[in-house]
Design a protein around this motif. Structure first.
Motif, PDB file in Angstrom:
ATOM      1  N   ARG A  21      31.042  26.532  38.092  1.00 14.00           N
ATOM      2  CA  ARG A  21      32.089  26.938  39.028  1.00 14.00           C
ATOM      3  C   ARG A  21      31.525  27.136  40.427  1.00 14.00           C
ATOM      4  O   ARG A  21      32.153  26.770  41.419  1.00 14.00           O
ATOM      5  N   MET A 115      40.812  38.281  28.858  1.00 15.74           N
ATOM      6  CA  MET A 115      41.650  39.471  28.711  1.00 15.74           C
ATOM      7  C   MET A 115      42.955  39.279  29.479  1.00 15.74           C
ATOM      8  O   MET A 115      44.040  39.525  28.953  1.00 15.74           O
ATOM      9  N   VAL A 116      42.852  38.846  30.721  1.00 22.39           N
ATOM     10  CA  VAL A 116      44.029  38.572  31.547  1.00 22.39           C
ATOM     11  C   VAL A 116      44.304  37.073  31.471  1.00 22.39           C
ATOM     12  O   VAL A 116      43.383  36.261  31.592  1.00 22.39           O
ATOM     13  N   SER A 117      45.544  36.712  31.242  1.00 19.01           N
ATOM     14  CA  SER A 117      45.875  35.294  31.091  1.00 19.01           C
ATOM     15  C   SER A 117      47.287  35.060  31.608  1.00 19.01           C
ATOM     16  O   SER A 117      47.989  35.994  31.982  1.00 19.01           O
ATOM     17  N   LYS A 145      43.518  28.455  36.329  1.00 17.32           N
ATOM     18  CA  LYS A 145      42.090  28.584  36.634  1.00 17.32           C
ATOM     19  C   LYS A 145      41.582  27.353  37.394  1.00 17.32           C
ATOM     20  O   LYS A 145      40.902  27.475  38.419  1.00 17.32           O
TER      21      LYS A 145
ATOM     22  N   ILE B 167      41.576  46.298  35.542  1.00 14.67           N
ATOM     23  CA  ILE B 167      42.399  45.161  35.112  1.00 14.67           C
ATOM     24  C   ILE B 167      42.481  44.121  36.220  1.00 14.67           C
ATOM     25  O   ILE B 167      42.430  42.912  35.972  1.00 14.67           O
ATOM     26  N   ARG B 170      39.449  42.100  36.258  1.00 12.52           N
ATOM     27  CA  ARG B 170      39.498  41.087  35.200  1.00 12.52           C
ATOM     28  C   ARG B 170      40.466  39.951  35.550  1.00 12.52           C
ATOM     29  O   ARG B 170      40.212  38.793  35.232  1.00 12.52           O
ATOM     30  N   LEU B 171      41.575  40.292  36.184  1.00  8.52           N
ATOM     31  CA  LEU B 171      42.497  39.248  36.675  1.00  8.52           C
ATOM     32  C   LEU B 171      41.743  38.238  37.528  1.00  8.52           C
ATOM     33  O   LEU B 171      41.832  37.020  37.332  1.00  8.52           O
ATOM     34  N   GLY B 173      38.492  37.725  37.784  1.00  9.18           N
ATOM     35  CA  GLY B 173      37.446  37.016  37.044  1.00  9.18           C
ATOM     36  C   GLY B 173      38.030  36.024  36.054  1.00  9.18           C
ATOM     37  O   GLY B 173      37.617  34.859  36.007  1.00  9.18           O
TER      38      GLY B 173
END
Lengths: 291, 291
Positions: A21, A115-117, A145, B167, B170-171, B173
């Motif tokens: 990346r 975790m976040v999607s 992404k 959170i 994490r969003l 990342g």
């Protein structure tokens, strides 16, 4: 195909394989002009080359991503068996794209599942998603992404995967992603059959039988601009049952819900059916101005 | 506060109110140098100004968003009653930020709820999310949208809303958003009490009692770098029950799961409790190098 460190004078004809990346972001930041992204799971064929060609027409630079996304495969699906042909893919697009981004699973998903999607909501649970729970959630997550990483001005998607295209257009609209989605028309064989890797599974009789799909699409197009006439075409096709239909719907392209008699504007016609054990799709967009 | 069309020579001291996504994108595209975003629901107070100040230290331009996000309120919560004080907000930050982006609900969510959205996963269903189903899904969805629209190099978030900060990290990342999240330390009153709009609800005895939170935070900090000592501090605080605790946890900041004896590295200490009917939070990050 060069894999050396970037050279200042590298032109767009020098396709570079990038697997991280960080290197992708650096390379992207160095691109002047407009950028198009072509997102693929590899196993490239003529259909992908049509996407690349369209991307080249529309932008100064093209980034092709080549990644088999584990998130969009369910348990029991063919994630492990899915063809991985990176060397062939690189040879096919060498000189046609600036960058092939082919990260490892660990590189793109340091934690799997993330975790976040992103979730496609109800539109991801119908049609192609009905038998594949979570499939479209996996699609929109990886597309989000990859669009963040490639930061393109536009990204091309084929019209044959009509539900995927509709959902990705909603992804971009609903999350305000700064990218334009450019639909690319379905590539057809001279017979009218939509091109697909899976057509190779069809025998001569099957190829003839499969024309029920493209003939239905043509009849639906001819029935526009009448919403009722399009729906009659689909109903009659289902009744004739020349192939084993999964569905034949006329949908609102924004919501993927069936249109009613009062619908005006674009209609998405989507077909799915099975011929000789092979599942085939076809689709079209028509404009409706009358009941 | 100017509301004229953008002028070529408008400097950062001329705060502009923007209400449409198109104008925000145009204004953002015209910004040279680095950009920081401060995302708020309005009703600005000193805590927000600390975020603005930090953003100004870190970037050439600051965009403050001022939007009460309906998606993060559940049924029966105070979405309708939530204070809307745009005129006061504008006066507070006039000359401090380049842009205040205050869209209508219809502008930010032409379809509500959006079909495609972001989900915080399991981390959104614990702690503050336990009693507020969907709250953190609404938070990450609007934060993703606002980060796409403001396209900042960095965005500042306070450490007091520790779960929200974790959170959102994490969003960024998990979805590869090209932005750096900059945590801003908790602002405290001279007594040690974490600053909060809700402190105004406390009487003199309540303010004294509420110090159980900041004292526990201080004791947990002092117990680092021992994971066991931090956990003992929290266990003892719960047992003393000086206030009505909701929870007192030592968590892995990446997963929000309780740390075990073998944990090394950063630990997120999060407290929530009720004093005189007012729910209060406090938090700290400590580094653990020993059992």
């Amino acid at each position: 195909m060069t894999q050396d460190p970037p050279r200042e004078d590298a032109g767009p004809a020098a396709t570079r394989l990038i697997t991280t990346r960080a290197e992708l972001r650096a390379r992207r930041a160095a691109m002047d002009g407009t950028v198009a992204a072509v997102l693929t799971m590899g196993a490239l064929h003529a259909g992908h080359l049509a996407l690349v060609e369209r991307a080249r027409e529309l932008a100064d630079h093209v980034i092709l991503t080549d990644f088999v996304n584990p998130l969009q495969f369910g348990p029991g699906e063919d994630y492990e068996a899915y063809p991985r042909t990176l060397e062939q893919d690189l040879a096919l697009v060498d000189g046609l794209v600036d960058v092939v981004f082919a990260p490892s699973v660990q590189e793109l998903y340091p934690v799997l599942p993330p975790m976040v999607s992103v979730t496609a909501g109800a539109a991801g649970r119908i049609l192609e998603g009905a038998a594949r729970p979570g499939h479209f959630d996996g699609v929109v997550t990886v597309v989000a992404k990859l669009l963040q990483l490639t930061a393109p001005h536009l990204s091309v998607f084929g019209r044959k995967d009509a539900q995927q295209l509709a959902i990705i257009q909603r992804l971009v609209g609903d999350l305000d992603l700064p990218v334009r989605i450019e639909p690319v028309e379905i590539q057809r064989e001279p017979s009218g059959l939509a091109r697909s890797s899976r057509n190779a599974y069809l025998g001569e009789a099957g190829r003839e039988q499969a024309l029920a799909l493209s003939r239905t699409i043509a009849a639906a197009r001819a029935a526009a601009p009448s919403a009722g006439a399009i729906r009659s075409v689909l109903r009659e096709a289902l009744e004739r049952a020349e192939i084993d239909w999964d569905y034949a719907h006329a949908l609102d392209p924004a919501t993927l819900e069936p249109i009613g008699p009062e619908h005006r504007g674009e209609v998405l016609v989507v077909l799915a059916g099975t011929v000789e054990g092979t599942r085939l799709l076809d689709a079209a967009v028509a404009v409706v101005t009358a009941p």
